[in-house]
Design a protein around this motif. Structure first.
Motif, PDB file in Angstrom:
ATOM      1  N   UNK A   1     -25.389 -51.190 -59.907  1.00 53.30           N
ATOM      2  CA  UNK A   1     -26.038 -50.808 -58.646  1.00 53.30           C
ATOM      3  C   UNK A   1     -27.311 -50.038 -58.974  1.00 53.30           C
ATOM      4  N   UNK A   2     -28.411 -50.474 -58.389  1.00 50.36           N
ATOM      5  CA  UNK A   2     -29.709 -49.848 -58.655  1.00 50.36           C
ATOM      6  C   UNK A   2     -29.991 -48.784 -57.598  1.00 50.36           C
TER       7      UNK A   2
ATOM      8  N   UNK B   1     -36.270 -43.044 -60.877  1.00 57.64           N
ATOM      9  CA  UNK B   1     -34.813 -43.255 -60.907  1.00 57.64           C
ATOM     10  C   UNK B   1     -34.484 -44.645 -61.426  1.00 57.64           C
ATOM     11  N   UNK B   2     -35.286 -45.624 -60.975  1.00 56.86           N
ATOM     12  CA  UNK B   2     -35.043 -47.006 -61.397  1.00 56.86           C
ATOM     13  C   UNK B   2     -35.197 -47.132 -62.912  1.00 56.86           C
TER      14      UNK B   2
ATOM     15  N   UNK C   1     -32.891 -47.712 -68.344  1.00 63.19           N
ATOM     16  CA  UNK C   1     -32.672 -47.171 -69.695  1.00 63.19           C
ATOM     17  C   UNK C   1     -31.175 -47.030 -69.955  1.00 63.19           C
ATOM     18  N   UNK C   2     -30.460 -46.540 -68.927  1.00 61.77           N
ATOM     19  CA  UNK C   2     -29.007 -46.355 -69.065  1.00 61.77           C
ATOM     20  C   UNK C   2     -28.309 -47.701 -69.272  1.00 61.77           C
ATOM     21  N   UNK C   3     -28.741 -48.720 -68.534  1.00 57.33           N
ATOM     22  CA  UNK C   3     -28.141 -50.057 -68.674  1.00 57.33           C
ATOM     23  C   UNK C   3     -28.337 -50.573 -70.089  1.00 57.33           C
ATOM     24  N   UNK C   4     -29.564 -50.392 -70.638  1.00 58.19           N
ATOM     25  CA  UNK C   4     -29.846 -50.858 -72.013  1.00 58.19           C
ATOM     26  C   UNK C   4     -29.014 -50.075 -73.033  1.00 58.19           C
TER      27      UNK C   4
ATOM     28  N   UNK D   1     -24.307 -49.843 -76.818  1.00 56.54           N
ATOM     29  CA  UNK D   1     -23.012 -49.245 -77.173  1.00 56.54           C
ATOM     30  C   UNK D   1     -21.920 -50.295 -77.160  1.00 56.54           C
ATOM     31  N   UNK D   2     -21.951 -51.159 -76.119  1.00 53.45           N
ATOM     32  CA  UNK D   2     -20.939 -52.200 -75.980  1.00 53.45           C
ATOM     33  C   UNK D   2     -20.997 -53.144 -77.188  1.00 53.45           C
ATOM     34  N   UNK D   3     -22.239 -53.512 -77.575  1.00 57.81           N
ATOM     35  CA  UNK D   3     -22.393 -54.423 -78.710  1.00 57.81           C
ATOM     36  C   UNK D   3     -21.849 -53.796 -79.989  1.00 57.81           C
ATOM     37  N   UNK D   4     -22.110 -52.495 -80.183  1.00 48.84           N
ATOM     38  CA  UNK D   4     -21.626 -51.812 -81.388  1.00 48.84           C
ATOM     39  C   UNK D   4     -20.098 -51.765 -81.394  1.00 48.84           C
TER      40      UNK D   4
END
Ligand code: ZN
Length: 188
Positions: free
Chosen positions: A75-76, A88-89, A94-97, A102-105
């Protein structure tokens, strides 16, 4: 023209201060009896003391996580504010990236068994609107039923048993002698 300084009336009045004190005392008494977030605080290991949202968790422990059609959908922030929500966007992106990295690691560090379990969990919890997810759930249940039915032993029928008896008899006859199979009437 100088802006007139505004002094809040309540802080100047003993009666208003008493009203304020009574209100906060009443709230603090009520607050102590309200249920709290059911999560445990990471730092202390004790139960969180924030007020819960509808799912029983505070907004820091997943209470604000969208459910239903918004489940697992990023949610944006709204385009409000003097900069049209730009700051904010960008922070959200940045948080999504960061989360993606983290998920990939985490995936890279998994053993094959862990990865399999992870994939199965996520396959059963695909994001998106409720209706297509319900349809997929129904299809999975149906596929499971079919798999189970296929794994069952064949249903006994008198016709199949009779045929099997004839096949067995024929095979026994063939094994016993070197007669011409064309001469044998198996349906007797
Ligand atoms: Zn909490």
């Amino acid at each position: 023209m100088a802006k007139p300084t505004r002094t809040p009336g309540w802080s100047q009045s003993a009666a208003f201060r008493a009203i304020g004190r009574a209100a906060i005392t009443a709230w603090n008494l009520k607050r102590a009896t309200l249920p709290t977030c059911t999560a445990k605080a990471k730092r202390t290991g004790e139960q969180c003391r924030q007020l819960p949202m509808t799912n029983g968790k505070c907004r820091f422990h997943g209470g604000a996580t969208p459910r239903g059609d918004k489940f697992h959908v990023t949610s944006l922030p709204s385009a409000k504010g003097p900069d049209g929500g730009e700051k904010k966007l960008q922070a959200k992106l940045r948080q999504v990236r960061r989360d993606q990295k983290r998920r990939e690691a985490r995936l890279a560090a998994m053993t094959p068994a862990e990865r399999e379990r992870h994939d199965a969990w996520h396959k059963a919890r695909q994001p998106g609107p409720a209706a297509p997810r319900a349809e997929k759930r129904r299809q999975r249940a149906m596929a499971k039923e079919i798999r189970q039915a296929a794994a069952l032993p064949e249903v006994f029928s008198p016709e199949a048993a009779e045929l099997q008896r004839k096949i067995d008899r024929l095979e026994a006859l063939l094994a016993a002698s070197s007669i011409d199979t064309a001469d044998i009437d198996i349906f007797q």
